[in-house]
Design an enzyme around this catalytic site. Structure first.
Site, PDB file in Angstrom:
ATOM      1  N   SER A 199     167.836  -1.043  56.401  1.00 14.04           N
ATOM      2  CA  SER A 199     167.130  -0.240  55.603  1.00 14.04           C
ATOM      3  C   SER A 199     167.007   0.565  57.114  1.00 14.04           C
ATOM      4  CB  SER A 199     165.971  -0.175  55.089  1.00 14.04           C
ATOM      5  OG  SER A 199     165.371   0.481  54.726  1.00 14.04           O
ATOM      6  N   ASP A 223     165.326   7.762  55.263  1.00 15.58           N
ATOM      7  CA  ASP A 223     165.892   6.615  55.906  1.00 15.58           C
ATOM      8  C   ASP A 223     167.682   5.810  56.236  1.00 15.58           C
ATOM      9  OD1 ASP A 223     165.586   5.614  53.512  1.00 15.58           O
ATOM     10  OD2 ASP A 223     164.714   3.850  54.364  1.00 15.58           O
ATOM     11  N   ASP A 283     168.888   3.698  54.791  1.00 16.93           N
ATOM     12  CA  ASP A 283     169.471   3.751  53.503  1.00 16.93           C
ATOM     13  C   ASP A 283     169.161   4.910  52.309  1.00 16.93           C
ATOM     14  OD1 ASP A 283     166.619   1.919  52.805  1.00 16.93           O
ATOM     15  OD2 ASP A 283     168.268   1.225  51.687  1.00 16.93           O
ATOM     16  N   ASP A 300     167.009   5.297  50.239  1.00 12.85           N
ATOM     17  CA  ASP A 300     166.492   4.866  49.378  1.00 12.85           C
ATOM     18  C   ASP A 300     164.521   5.951  50.018  1.00 12.85           C
ATOM     19  OD1 ASP A 300     165.327   3.589  51.084  1.00 12.85           O
ATOM     20  OD2 ASP A 300     164.705   1.506  49.530  1.00 12.85           O
TER      21      ASP A 300
HETATM   22 MG    MG Z   1     165.106   2.287  52.701  1.00 11.60          MG
END
Ligand code: MG
Length: 456
Positions: free
Chosen positions: A98, A240, A242, A244
């Site tokens: 992440s 960020d 990844d 999400d």
């Molecule tokens: Mg993330």
């Protein structure tokens, strides 16, 4: 049994330290063993340098357990979550750390409903891991890895959920800061398909994250802000590692951290729908409550953590969820946080408004927040929280779903035990800076007195 490896969002650690090839091999064998040689698993990865190797190890473990593997390549986490439900798979694994720095990596394990697996399943996996009670198939069947690109259907679904004609007519321009992560693969093309002019910043995939680091913290977004003002963009968005999460900046190059952009989504979605159920963690700003009151909605509080928001949304049929870190959950798409959905919804909000983003955000009241932490031994944390509940004065309501939240007539204080460190985190929010200072002073005194009572 207490979890040793799974944290709030999967397993994370430094590559070569916790996250080694043998650890990933053992852990993925443990996860696959819990599926007992049947079903389909979808694997994806972020842009980290170590991700392809770990993805290959995970794939081998699952094939050795007789499980079909669909490899969807480099994708944002929400796209993998979408793929799990869209393809009716039994599980998904995302190789990602992440927003952690480049030296980290990890895995997020996704259940068949697209949400990260719950604590019970995490404990079951860790038990197999500890006991090395792996389950491999005896006779090798010819399981193949199927490669698939799910991004076209994912993008299409998001486009179908927003007013694409109106967005196209508005001729918006947007700066996308991909942070060298996998969001760069989707958000620019999604917005372009909506007729938005896109200016990409840090949109080259690079596992060293040389652009502005992995986490979209406001102090790292100066360059994105400069591009906004120099090209006259309508808004900016930073993901960020990844993707999400999405942090937004306005047309003046001003960053508005999660709470305020989430309030804008909340007002828009609740005003457009009969379903007015909104979910947010207890650490969120009072600005969320203001919007609920204006729109006649209902708010559901959860412990801090995206998995609680997702599960509460599903259990109660809620339409929207939001976290102050820039996590937006929109259930007509999927009940998990999704930075790409947030990017498209922001375009829809602006396409339906005569006002610019800076003006829209000015309409929300300003709250003042303060944060600090205080050391406390693990074994007395429960007693300390009870003591705070017993001794606090002048409080209107006490919420104890995650730490102790004290609601006063003109502000609130949240005292939360850290899950990983011997500390309490203290958050306060009030309408003036002076009031926030006072709440923090009183909150700290309350916690200190309680700690002193139980410390030896
Ligand atoms: Mg993330």
């Amino acid at each position: 049994m207490k979890r040793k490896y799974f944290g709030t969002n999967g397993i994370r650690g430094i590559v070569g330290d916790l996250i080694t090839p043998s650890f990933v091999s053992k852990m993925s064998s443990a996860i696959a063993s819990c599926m007992l040689d049947k079903g389909t698993m979808i694997v994806g990865m972020d842009s980290r340098l170590s991700s392809p190797d770990f993805k290959n190890i995970i794939t081998t473990s699952f094939l050795s357990n007789g499980i079909e593997v669909i490899d969807i390549g480099k994708v944002p986490t929400p796209l993998l979550q979408f793929a799990v439900t869209h393809l009716k798979a039994d599980m998904g694994i995302m190789v990602t750390a992440s927003h952690n720095p480049p030296e980290f990596n990890g895995i997020k394990v996704i259940d068949s409903d697209g949400i990260e697996i719950d604590t019970q399943k995490q404990i079951a996996i860790e038990q197999v891991f500890e006991e090395e009670n792996f389950h491999f198939i005896k006779q090798q069947i010819n399981q193949q890895v199927v490669k698939m690109d799910v991004s076209p259907v994912y993008i299409e679904q998001i486009i179908n959920l927003v007013d694409s004609d109106k967005i196209e007519k508005k001729k918006l321009s947007v700066v996308v800061d991909g942070g060298n992560g996998v969001g760069s693969l989707i958000t620019p093309s999604l917005l372009q398909k909506l007729g938005v002019r896109v200016y990409g910043v840090n949109c080259q995939l690079d596992g060293r994250f040389p652009g502005r680091g992995v986490e979209p913290v406001p102090e790292k977004l100066d360059f994105m802000n400069k591009v906004v003002t120099s090209v006259g963009a309508d808004y900016s968005i930073a993901h960020d590692g990844d993707a999400d999460r999405a942090i937004f900046g306005d047309n003046k190059g001003q960053i508005h951290y999660g709470d305020r952009s989430i309030a804008l989504f909340e007002r828009w979605v609740l005003s457009q729908n009969n379903n007015k159920k909104f979910v947010t963690p207890i650490s969120s700003s009072s600005v969320m409550i203001d919007v609920i009151e204006q729109e006649g909605g209902e708010i559901f509080w959860t412990p801090v953590g995206c998995i609680y928001v997702s599960r509460t949304m599903i259990e109660n049929g809620c339409i929207l969820g939001g976290e102050e870190n820039g996590g937006l959950f929109y259930s007509p798409h999927q009940s998990v946080r999704d930075g790409m959905m947030a990017a498209a919804l922001m375009a829809e909000i602006l396409a339906n408004s005569e006002k610019q983003l800076s003006k829209l955000l000015e309409e929300f009241p300003q709250y003042f927040q303060k944060k600090t932490k205080i050391t406390c031994e693990e074994n007395i944390k429960e007693d300390v929280m009870q003591e705070i509940v017993n001794n606090v004065e002048g409080v209107e309501e006490i919420i104890t779903i995650d730490g102790v939240k004290l609601l006063f007539p003109d502000g609130w204080a949240l005292i939360r035990p850290s899950g990983t460190e011997s500390i309490f985190r203290i958050f306060v929010e009030a309408q003036t800076a002076e009031k926030a200072d006072l709440l923090m002073k009183n909150g700290l005194k309350l916690v200190r007195n309680a700690i002193n009572k139980f410390s030896k």
